[in-house]
Write a protein that holds these residues in place. Structure first.
Motif, PDB file in Angstrom:
ATOM      1  N   GLY A 145      16.590   9.716  70.278  1.00  0.00           N
ATOM      2  CA  GLY A 145      16.489   8.267  69.785  1.00  0.00           C
ATOM      3  C   GLY A 145      14.824   7.724  69.699  1.00  0.00           C
ATOM      4  O   GLY A 145      14.783   6.576  69.548  1.00  0.00           O
ATOM      5  N   SER A 146      13.838   8.684  69.567  1.00  0.00           N
ATOM      6  CA  SER A 146      12.744   8.455  69.477  1.00  0.00           C
ATOM      7  C   SER A 146      12.146   7.985  68.148  1.00  0.00           C
ATOM      8  O   SER A 146      11.071   7.680  67.960  1.00  0.00           O
ATOM      9  CB  SER A 146      11.754   9.480  70.447  1.00  0.00           C
ATOM     10  OG  SER A 146      11.937  10.566  69.547  1.00  0.00           O
ATOM     11  N   VAL A 165      11.937   0.847  64.991  1.00  0.00           N
ATOM     12  CA  VAL A 165      12.198   2.336  65.120  1.00  0.00           C
ATOM     13  C   VAL A 165      11.055   3.362  64.665  1.00  0.00           C
ATOM     14  O   VAL A 165      10.657   4.643  65.306  1.00  0.00           O
ATOM     15  CB  VAL A 165      13.357   2.898  64.404  1.00  0.00           C
ATOM     16  CG1 VAL A 165      13.122   2.521  62.915  1.00  0.00           C
ATOM     17  CG2 VAL A 165      13.706   4.172  64.419  1.00  0.00           C
ATOM     18  N   PRO A 178      12.158  12.861  72.749  1.00  0.00           N
ATOM     19  CA  PRO A 178      13.391  12.583  73.383  1.00  0.00           C
ATOM     20  C   PRO A 178      14.183  11.782  72.289  1.00  0.00           C
ATOM     21  O   PRO A 178      14.009  11.594  71.231  1.00  0.00           O
ATOM     22  CB  PRO A 178      13.226  11.398  74.335  1.00  0.00           C
ATOM     23  CG  PRO A 178      11.666  11.389  74.509  1.00  0.00           C
ATOM     24  CD  PRO A 178      11.023  11.813  73.526  1.00  0.00           C
ATOM     25  N   TYR A 232      15.467  -1.345  62.441  1.00  0.00           N
ATOM     26  CA  TYR A 232      16.842  -1.621  62.368  1.00  0.00           C
ATOM     27  C   TYR A 232      17.219  -2.654  63.144  1.00  0.00           C
ATOM     28  O   TYR A 232      17.228  -2.517  64.490  1.00  0.00           O
ATOM     29  CB  TYR A 232      17.575  -0.158  62.805  1.00  0.00           C
ATOM     30  CG  TYR A 232      17.442   1.031  62.221  1.00  0.00           C
ATOM     31  CD1 TYR A 232      17.748   1.198  60.722  1.00  0.00           C
ATOM     32  CD2 TYR A 232      16.834   2.342  62.951  1.00  0.00           C
ATOM     33  CE1 TYR A 232      18.030   2.313  60.160  1.00  0.00           C
ATOM     34  CE2 TYR A 232      17.115   3.426  62.012  1.00  0.00           C
ATOM     35  CZ  TYR A 232      17.264   3.485  60.663  1.00  0.00           C
ATOM     36  OH  TYR A 232      17.400   4.568  60.107  1.00  0.00           O
TER      37      TYR A 232
HETATM   38  P1  ADP Z   1      16.031  10.838  66.832  1.00  0.00           P
HETATM   39  O1  ADP Z   1      16.277  11.845  65.688  1.00  0.00           O
HETATM   40  O2  ADP Z   1      14.604  10.989  67.381  1.00  0.00           O
HETATM   41  O3  ADP Z   1      17.001  11.076  68.026  1.00  0.00           O
HETATM   42  P2  ADP Z   1      16.619   8.795  65.198  1.00  0.00           P
HETATM   43  O4  ADP Z   1      15.502   8.484  64.318  1.00  0.00           O
HETATM   44  O5  ADP Z   1      17.954   9.000  64.807  1.00  0.00           O
HETATM   45  O6  ADP Z   1      16.256   9.250  66.589  1.00  0.00           O
HETATM   46  O7  ADP Z   1      17.067   7.038  65.681  1.00  0.00           O
HETATM   47  C1  ADP Z   1      16.061   6.287  66.342  1.00  0.00           C
HETATM   48  C2  ADP Z   1      16.769   4.944  66.860  1.00  0.00           C
HETATM   49  O8  ADP Z   1      17.342   4.338  65.677  1.00  0.00           O
HETATM   50  C3  ADP Z   1      17.958   5.312  68.062  1.00  0.00           C
HETATM   51  O9  ADP Z   1      18.033   4.349  68.611  1.00  0.00           O
HETATM   52  C4  ADP Z   1      19.092   5.186  66.811  1.00  0.00           C
HETATM   53  O10 ADP Z   1      20.137   4.680  67.468  1.00  0.00           O
HETATM   54  C5  ADP Z   1      18.597   3.931  65.826  1.00  0.00           C
HETATM   55  N1  ADP Z   1      19.098   4.551  64.418  1.00  0.00           N
HETATM   56  C6  ADP Z   1      18.996   5.337  63.754  1.00  0.00           C
HETATM   57  N2  ADP Z   1      19.842   5.181  62.522  1.00  0.00           N
HETATM   58  C7  ADP Z   1      20.123   3.934  62.420  1.00  0.00           C
HETATM   59  C8  ADP Z   1      20.789   3.209  61.634  1.00  0.00           C
HETATM   60  N3  ADP Z   1      21.214   3.694  60.267  1.00  0.00           N
HETATM   61  N4  ADP Z   1      20.974   1.997  61.990  1.00  0.00           N
HETATM   62  C9  ADP Z   1      20.953   1.316  63.237  1.00  0.00           C
HETATM   63  N5  ADP Z   1      20.116   2.166  64.144  1.00  0.00           N
HETATM   64  C10 ADP Z   1      19.797   3.373  63.875  1.00  0.00           C
END
Ligand code: ADP
Ligand code: MG
Length: 245
Positions: free
Chosen positions: A42-43, A21, A40, A16
């Motif tokens: 944000g992982s 990610v 955790p 992203y």
């Molecule tokens: P988790 O489910 O483990 O909490 P996520 O997969 O939701 O983690 O998010 C992983 C990282 O990607 C986080 O830092 C989140 O802020 C970022 N993120 C998730 N979706 C988006 C998006 N659509 N655009 C930008 N960043 C994103």
């Protein structure tokens, strides 16, 4: 263990913007396997789940379902999402449709079943998740635990090859968590292939074949629940477990 792979991710990467990610994700989920993903906030757990039914695209790597690459854009995606159902934290039911209509809708639109046939199957599934008497209500008239069980029935109605669960009990009041976990436990016993992001470690211990621990976009550990919970190898996992257990 010799697995018959149903879902395979090979060297999957996604960014992203500048955030990497998903980093070189390799994961195989065998037919009938239950894989619990923890880690955790944000992982990358939700992102990983969402790539498997192509709610998110990836930049490199391969994702196979039953040996075939996921479809690109277009109408094959609806078919894919029927084959790989997803249950979200926030239920995502249609508020203006009855419980029965929620479970029947995609059967009619995507699976092209007749309404009577779809409704019959919906009633069977509602009975299976303990909601036979709620078919004519609207989602807002149900508790969170009941709504989530409707969402599970709706996913099952498509006869999916696999189900993805992204923190299915995180939005629920504590007394409703078990009624949802019990349905999931039952599905696991019946041989449903499941990928489950959850913080419910009791479920992970009792239902999972494997626990995948993610941190910072990487799979850090991928082991049996027994091995993971009794002797985590990485500092990240030890630290995580010390905070949640
Ligand atoms: P988790 O489910 O483990 O909490 P996520 O997969 O939701 O983690 O998010 C992983 C990282 O990607 C986080 O830092 C989140 O802020 C970022 N993120 C998730 N979706 C988006 C998006 N659509 N655009 C930008 N960043 C994103
Ligand atoms: Mg998440």
């Amino acid at each position: 263990m010799a697995v018959d792979p149903l879902i395979e991710l090979r060297d999957v990467n996604k960014h992203y913007g500048t955030l990497h990610v998903l980093q070189d994700i390799n994961l195989t989920v065998g037919r009938g396997e239950v894989v619990v993903i923890i880690g955790p906030s944000g992982s990358g757990k939700s992102t990983l789940c969402r790539t498997i039914n192509r709610l998110e695209t990836v930049e490199s790597g391969t994702i196979l379902l039953d040996g075939k690459p996921l479809p690109d854009e277009g109408k094959d995606l609806a078919g894919l999402r029927a084959e790989v159902g997803m249950v979200f934290q926030s239920f995502n039911l249609f508020a203006h449709k009855t419980v029965l209509a929620n479970v029947s809708l995609a059967q009619i639109k995507v699976r092209k079943r007749k309404k009577e046939e779809a409704d019959k199957r919906s009633r069977q599934l509602l009975e299976r998740v303990g909601l036979a008497d709620q078919a004519d209500k609207y989602p807002a008239q149900l508790s969170g635990g009941q709504q989530q069980r409707v969402a599970i029935a709706r996913a099952l109605a498509m006869s999916p090859k696999a189900l993805l669960f992204d923190e299915p009990t995180s939005a629920l009041d504590p007394e409703m968590i078990n009624e949802v976990l019990e349905v999931m436990q039952q599905l696991a016993q019946e041989g449903m292939t499941m990928v489950v992001v959850t913080h419910e470690m009791g479920f992970a211990r009792s239902a999972a074949n494997r626990v995948v621990f993610m941190a910072d976009g990487k799979i850090v550990e991928d082991r049996t629940p027994e091995a993971f919970f009794t002797a985590p190898e990485s500092e990240r996992a030890k630290d995580f477990l010390s905070k949640i257990l």
